[in-house]
Design a protein around this motif. Structure first.
Motif, PDB file in Angstrom:
ATOM      1  N   LEU A  65       0.828  -1.211   0.000  1.00  0.00           N
ATOM      2  CA  LEU A  65       0.000   0.000   0.000  1.00  0.00           C
ATOM      3  C   LEU A  65       0.863   1.261   0.000  1.00  0.00           C
ATOM      4  CD1 LEU A  65      -2.738  -1.176   2.535  1.00  0.00           C
ATOM      5  CD2 LEU A  65      -3.153  -0.537   0.161  1.00  0.00           C
ATOM      6  N   GLN A  66       1.969   1.208   0.774  1.00  0.00           N
ATOM      7  CA  GLN A  66       2.879   2.361   0.814  1.00  0.00           C
ATOM      8  C   GLN A  66       3.474   2.618  -0.567  1.00  0.00           C
ATOM      9  OE1 GLN A  66       5.897   2.127   3.891  1.00  0.00           O
ATOM     10  NE2 GLN A  66       7.191   3.628   2.846  1.00  0.00           N
ATOM     11  N   LEU A  67       3.884   1.547  -1.227  1.00  0.00           N
ATOM     12  CA  LEU A  67       4.459   1.660  -2.568  1.00  0.00           C
ATOM     13  C   LEU A  67       3.432   2.238  -3.543  1.00  0.00           C
ATOM     14  CD1 LEU A  67       7.233   0.951  -3.734  1.00  0.00           C
ATOM     15  CD2 LEU A  67       6.328  -1.277  -4.395  1.00  0.00           C
ATOM     16  N   PHE A  68       2.163   1.786  -3.377  1.00  0.00           N
ATOM     17  CA  PHE A  68       1.085   2.303  -4.230  1.00  0.00           C
ATOM     18  C   PHE A  68       0.875   3.798  -3.981  1.00  0.00           C
ATOM     19  CE2 PHE A  68      -3.412   3.420  -4.680  1.00  0.00           C
ATOM     20  CZ  PHE A  68      -3.642   3.086  -6.013  1.00  0.00           C
ATOM     21  N   ASP A  69       0.804   4.181  -2.707  1.00  0.00           N
ATOM     22  CA  ASP A  69       0.583   5.597  -2.362  1.00  0.00           C
ATOM     23  C   ASP A  69       1.696   6.495  -2.884  1.00  0.00           C
ATOM     24  OD1 ASP A  69      -1.786   5.008  -1.088  1.00  0.00           O
ATOM     25  OD2 ASP A  69      -0.866   4.819   0.895  1.00  0.00           O
ATOM     26  N   GLU A  70       2.931   5.944  -2.913  1.00  0.00           N
ATOM     27  CA  GLU A  70       4.084   6.744  -3.362  1.00  0.00           C
ATOM     28  C   GLU A  70       4.247   6.731  -4.880  1.00  0.00           C
ATOM     29  OE1 GLU A  70       7.273   4.937  -1.234  1.00  0.00           O
ATOM     30  OE2 GLU A  70       6.730   5.837   0.698  1.00  0.00           O
ATOM     31  N   SER A  71       3.394   5.960  -5.551  1.00  0.00           N
ATOM     32  CA  SER A  71       3.502   5.862  -7.010  1.00  0.00           C
ATOM     33  C   SER A  71       3.046   7.160  -7.667  1.00  0.00           C
ATOM     34  CB  SER A  71       2.632   4.715  -7.546  1.00  0.00           C
ATOM     35  OG  SER A  71       3.067   3.483  -7.038  1.00  0.00           O
ATOM     36  N   PRO A  72       3.766   7.597  -8.715  1.00  0.00           N
ATOM     37  CA  PRO A  72       3.318   8.794  -9.460  1.00  0.00           C
ATOM     38  C   PRO A  72       1.925   8.541 -10.065  1.00  0.00           C
ATOM     39  CG  PRO A  72       5.549   8.130 -10.102  1.00  0.00           C
ATOM     40  CD  PRO A  72       5.000   7.034  -9.250  1.00  0.00           C
ATOM     41  N   GLN A  73       1.223   9.630 -10.295  1.00  0.00           N
ATOM     42  CA  GLN A  73      -0.121   9.527 -10.861  1.00  0.00           C
ATOM     43  C   GLN A  73      -0.105   8.805 -12.194  1.00  0.00           C
ATOM     44  OE1 GLN A  73      -2.429  10.550  -8.745  1.00  0.00           O
ATOM     45  NE2 GLN A  73      -3.982   9.622 -10.070  1.00  0.00           N
ATOM     46  N   ARG A  74       1.032   8.970 -12.919  1.00  0.00           N
ATOM     47  CA  ARG A  74       1.157   8.317 -14.226  1.00  0.00           C
ATOM     48  C   ARG A  74       1.050   6.799 -14.093  1.00  0.00           C
ATOM     49  NH1 ARG A  74       5.565   6.041 -16.296  1.00  0.00           N
ATOM     50  NH2 ARG A  74       6.901   6.984 -14.710  1.00  0.00           N
ATOM     51  N   ASN A  75       1.747   6.234 -13.061  1.00  0.00           N
ATOM     52  CA  ASN A  75       1.683   4.789 -12.831  1.00  0.00           C
ATOM     53  C   ASN A  75       0.258   4.334 -12.540  1.00  0.00           C
ATOM     54  OD1 ASN A  75       4.850   5.049 -11.438  1.00  0.00           O
ATOM     55  ND2 ASN A  75       4.437   3.542 -13.000  1.00  0.00           N
ATOM     56  N   LYS A  76      -0.429   5.108 -11.701  1.00  0.00           N
ATOM     57  CA  LYS A  76      -1.790   4.733 -11.306  1.00  0.00           C
ATOM     58  C   LYS A  76      -2.758   4.817 -12.477  1.00  0.00           C
ATOM     59  CE  LYS A  76      -1.208   6.250  -6.504  1.00  0.00           C
ATOM     60  NZ  LYS A  76      -1.654   7.194  -5.455  1.00  0.00           N
ATOM     61  N   ALA A  77      -2.546   5.822 -13.328  1.00  0.00           N
ATOM     62  CA  ALA A  77      -3.445   6.002 -14.469  1.00  0.00           C
ATOM     63  C   ALA A  77      -3.192   4.961 -15.557  1.00  0.00           C
ATOM     64  CB  ALA A  77      -3.278   7.404 -15.040  1.00  0.00           C
ATOM     65  N   GLU A  78      -1.891   4.564 -15.698  1.00  0.00           N
ATOM     66  CA  GLU A  78      -1.524   3.648 -16.779  1.00  0.00           C
ATOM     67  C   GLU A  78      -1.930   2.201 -16.501  1.00  0.00           C
ATOM     68  OE1 GLU A  78       2.637   3.828 -17.388  1.00  0.00           O
ATOM     69  OE2 GLU A  78       2.576   5.649 -18.618  1.00  0.00           O
ATOM     70  N   SER A  79      -1.865   1.803 -15.227  1.00  0.00           N
ATOM     71  CA  SER A  79      -1.952   0.379 -14.916  1.00  0.00           C
ATOM     72  C   SER A  79      -3.170   0.020 -14.066  1.00  0.00           C
ATOM     73  CB  SER A  79      -0.674  -0.074 -14.202  1.00  0.00           C
ATOM     74  OG  SER A  79      -0.747  -1.433 -13.862  1.00  0.00           O
ATOM     75  N   ILE A  80      -4.182  -0.549 -14.703  1.00  0.00           N
ATOM     76  CA  ILE A  80      -5.323  -1.093 -13.956  1.00  0.00           C
ATOM     77  C   ILE A  80      -4.853  -2.248 -13.084  1.00  0.00           C
ATOM     78  CG2 ILE A  80      -7.552  -2.277 -14.174  1.00  0.00           C
ATOM     79  CD1 ILE A  80      -8.011  -0.804 -16.785  1.00  0.00           C
ATOM     80  N   LEU A  81      -3.859  -2.997 -13.580  1.00  0.00           N
ATOM     81  CA  LEU A  81      -3.350  -4.160 -12.859  1.00  0.00           C
ATOM     82  C   LEU A  81      -2.798  -3.778 -11.486  1.00  0.00           C
ATOM     83  CD1 LEU A  81      -2.843  -7.191 -12.937  1.00  0.00           C
ATOM     84  CD2 LEU A  81      -0.652  -6.742 -14.086  1.00  0.00           C
ATOM     85  N   LEU A  82      -2.180  -2.602 -11.395  1.00  0.00           N
ATOM     86  CA  LEU A  82      -1.653  -2.125 -10.114  1.00  0.00           C
ATOM     87  C   LEU A  82      -2.767  -2.036  -9.073  1.00  0.00           C
ATOM     88  CD1 LEU A  82       0.865  -0.932  -8.638  1.00  0.00           C
ATOM     89  CD2 LEU A  82       0.132   1.319  -9.435  1.00  0.00           C
ATOM     90  N   TRP A  83      -3.905  -1.488  -9.469  1.00  0.00           N
ATOM     91  CA  TRP A  83      -5.068  -1.387  -8.575  1.00  0.00           C
ATOM     92  C   TRP A  83      -5.627  -2.789  -8.246  1.00  0.00           C
ATOM     93  CZ3 TRP A  83      -7.115   3.426  -7.004  1.00  0.00           C
ATOM     94  CH2 TRP A  83      -6.568   4.554  -7.632  1.00  0.00           C
ATOM     95  N   ASN A  84      -5.727  -3.603  -9.275  1.00  0.00           N
ATOM     96  CA  ASN A  84      -6.307  -4.938  -9.082  1.00  0.00           C
ATOM     97  C   ASN A  84      -5.512  -5.785  -8.097  1.00  0.00           C
ATOM     98  OD1 ASN A  84      -8.222  -4.223 -10.941  1.00  0.00           O
ATOM     99  ND2 ASN A  84      -7.519  -5.582 -12.566  1.00  0.00           N
ATOM    100  N   VAL A  85      -4.175  -5.685  -8.207  1.00  0.00           N
ATOM    101  CA  VAL A  85      -3.302  -6.452  -7.308  1.00  0.00           C
ATOM    102  C   VAL A  85      -3.556  -6.050  -5.861  1.00  0.00           C
ATOM    103  CG1 VAL A  85      -0.887  -6.647  -6.564  1.00  0.00           C
ATOM    104  CG2 VAL A  85      -1.472  -7.000  -8.967  1.00  0.00           C
ATOM    105  N   LEU A  86      -3.684  -4.761  -5.615  1.00  0.00           N
ATOM    106  CA  LEU A  86      -3.918  -4.283  -4.245  1.00  0.00           C
ATOM    107  C   LEU A  86      -5.315  -4.635  -3.744  1.00  0.00           C
ATOM    108  CD1 LEU A  86      -2.255  -0.812  -3.735  1.00  0.00           C
ATOM    109  CD2 LEU A  86      -1.870  -2.906  -2.450  1.00  0.00           C
ATOM    110  N   ILE A  87      -6.310  -4.520  -4.607  1.00  0.00           N
ATOM    111  CA  ILE A  87      -7.681  -4.899  -4.223  1.00  0.00           C
ATOM    112  C   ILE A  87      -7.703  -6.366  -3.818  1.00  0.00           C
ATOM    113  CG2 ILE A  87     -10.028  -5.288  -5.109  1.00  0.00           C
ATOM    114  CD1 ILE A  87      -9.602  -2.747  -6.851  1.00  0.00           C
ATOM    115  N   ASN A  88      -7.052  -7.192  -4.619  1.00  0.00           N
ATOM    116  CA  ASN A  88      -6.976  -8.622  -4.321  1.00  0.00           C
ATOM    117  C   ASN A  88      -6.254  -8.862  -2.991  1.00  0.00           C
ATOM    118  OD1 ASN A  88      -7.434 -11.373  -5.091  1.00  0.00           O
ATOM    119  ND2 ASN A  88      -5.256 -11.534  -5.550  1.00  0.00           N
ATOM    120  N   GLY A  89      -5.178  -8.117  -2.755  1.00  0.00           N
ATOM    121  CA  GLY A  89      -4.423  -8.252  -1.507  1.00  0.00           C
ATOM    122  C   GLY A  89      -5.248  -7.873  -0.296  1.00  0.00           C
TER     123      GLY A  89
END
Length: 549
Positions: A65-89
């Protein structure tokens, strides 16, 4: 690679990170994360997702979660998988509120996003919320449907699981192996043979192969729904049988009381180069117990340890107590318990208690009851069985004393229920049930069966009723048992000559067992009753168990 001074790139690292996650090595994971930062690749979207996924899988969701929060907006916007991995976790650790808030904050969602959150609510037992999301889902895929089918089945709502399976087919979605296995499991749990046969027919007409997973599930379904011949046929046709497939078939023969076939299957399995495990020995010991093959059962128990180096579990010890107890060798059963290298549990003493009840050994029943009440003072079985033992020999003051003790301690008896399938629809009955739409017809049919059975020599076994009440009232109490209600409904709802199949959640009582024998003779039908212990096949006034149960 590093020793050769070859610099890893954005395509190399995700595979290494994935391997660390598979090893669940927290220290190595953090070292690798540090190495990624030194290489300046921590903001690459592919590498970033892999790191978050690694932290989720090694049990460090907080770092993910910390790594996700520190991710640039570009990473969050580009990758649905990033969100999905955390939701699953978040779903895996039961933090559904965080999972839902991440889901709501997503800039864009795909089927994986929906499926992850739905699966989270399913695993948490919140099927209403899961279904609500499922209905809202814009495009459902086979994973979405399978998640719901499996969820309903795992949470005990087997009829909804089957309804969901047929809805999936109506929507034109081809099931995968897991959805088929989940649907067959639902059939197995409620004894829905006709529905199981429909699924089998669908599989055959839709080009599904009888692979290991589907074949094993079909064998299990047919065996536990009472059609052991079909189970055997599917078993022969199944490709690539593994230990589980053999285990399911041996269990099937065992619970149907077919000792010879169970033994033959066991021998064939060994000839195929597959060594038995502890589950196989549970199955073969069950076959010995149900058929009264005491000495062979004891030999198998010894062979398990000496020939295969398998240490017996509590379940194996319980089966030996059951084996000796059924055969009336109560002193040997008690000596066996006292010589066990592990402390006997509630179930082991319960097996001896059942044997005392069957053989009317009051003294040993009282000793066993003390042990049971010490281990689990709130368990209803101890009180019910002890009451039955006293009732069988007419000690009504002791019956009343046990009932008062039960009431004072707030212990309630588990209700008996039975399922019967008619024209693909499953009907359930509880003891004393008057809620069924055909309750009046069922009652009249039951009166007719009882009257006709009495003319043939049936005598209600009123010792199975706990209370010291008048004989007529006792007969009324016996008449309301759920399996008798299911029987009466089956007789008025199915074609003459067809087999009646009933599933019961408790062990069938002696009176109902007797009634089923008379009913099979009078109606000229086969009645297949599955109780918590085994199958009883009633035909022409006799039972396949030979009254050894």
């Amino acid at each position: 690679m590093l020793r050769l001074s070859i610099r890893p790139d954005r395509l190399t690292l995700p595979f290494v990170i994935k391997s660390v996650a598979a090893l669940v090595d927290v220290g190595l994971g953090r070292c690798l994360h540090g190495g990624v930062m030194k290489l300046g690749l921590e903001f690459d979207s592919f590498v970033r997702v892999s790191l978050v996924d690694m932290y989720v899988k090694i049990g460090e969701l907080g770092f993910g979660l910390q790594l996700f929060d520190e991710s640039p907006q570009r990473n969050k916007a580009e990758s649905i998988l990033l969100w999905n991995v955390l939701i699953n976790g978040c779903c895996k650790v039961g933090d559904l509120s965080k999972a839902a808030s991440l889901f709501e904050a997503m800039p864009e969602r795909n089927a994986g996003s929906w499926n992850s959150l739905i699966n989270g609510f399913v695993r948490n037992g919140d099927l209403d919320r899961a279904r609500e999301l499922f209905v809202q889902m814009p495009e459902k895929n086979v994973v979405s449907w399978t998640t719901m089918i499996n969820g309903f089945s795992q949470n005990g709502d087997h009829e909804k699981a089957l309804s969901m399976f047929w809805s999936m087919l109506e929507e034109g979605v081809r099931p995968n192996d897991l959805s088929v296995v989940s649907a067959l499991l639902a059939c197995t749990k409620i004894g829905a043979l006709q529905v199981g046969e429909r699924i089998h027919n669908y599989l055959s007409s839709s080009g599904f192969q009888l692979n290991r997973g589907i074949g094993t599930a079909l064998v299990d379904m047919y065996a536990k729904c009472g059609n052991i011949k079909s189970a055997s046929r599917v078993f022969v046709e199944t490709k690539g049988k593994d230990l589980l497939t053999w285990s399911v078939m041996i269990w099937g023969w065992a619970i149907h009381g077919c000792f010879d076939q169970a033994l033959q299957c066991f021998v064939k399995m060994k000839s195929a180069g597959i060594n038995p495990d502890e589950v196989i020995f549970l199955a073969i010991l069950t076959a010995c117990s149900h058929s009264g093959n005491v000495d062979q059962g004891l030999n198998f128990f010894e062979s398990m340890r000496l020939d295969y180096s398998i240490e017996p579990t509590m379940k194996h010890y319980t089966l030996i107590v059951d084996l000796l107890g059924r055969a009336g060798r109560l002193d040997e059963a008690l000596s066996f318990i006292q010589s066990m290298p592990i402390n006997p549990d509630f179930v082991i003493w319960g097996a001896l208690f059942c044997a005392c009840r069957a053989h009317k050994n009051i003294e040993m029943a009282e000793l066993t009851a003390e042990k049971l009440l010490q281990l689990e003072p709130k368990h209803p079985g101890s009180y019910v069985f002890l009451s039955n033992v006293y009732a069988a020999v007419g000690r009504w003051e002791d019956v009343e004393r046990v009932r008062i003790l039960m009431k004072n301690r707030g212990v309630e008896k588990d209700p008996g229920w039975s399922y019967i399938e008619v024209e693909g629809q499953v009907h359930s009955f509880v003891a004393g049930d008057h809620a069924h739409v055909h309750a009046e017809e069922i009652s009249l049919k039951l009166e007719e069966i009882t009257a006709n059975a009495k003319q043939e020599g049936y005598m209600p076994e009123t010792a199975w009723v706990l209370h010291n009440i008048e004989e007529e009232e006792k007969e009324d109490a016996l008449g309301s048992h759920s399996e008798k209600l299911a029987l009466a409904f089956g007789l008025i709802s199915t074609a003459p000559g067809s087999t009646i199949r009933i599933v019961k959640n408790l062990r069938v009582c002696g009176d109902c067992h007797s009634m089923m024998k008379y009913a099979s003779k009078l109606s000229r039908r086969e009645i297949v009753l599955r109780d918590i212990k085994r199958f009883h096949h009633f035909k022409d006034g006799t039972c396949s168990c030979g009254d050894y149960w």
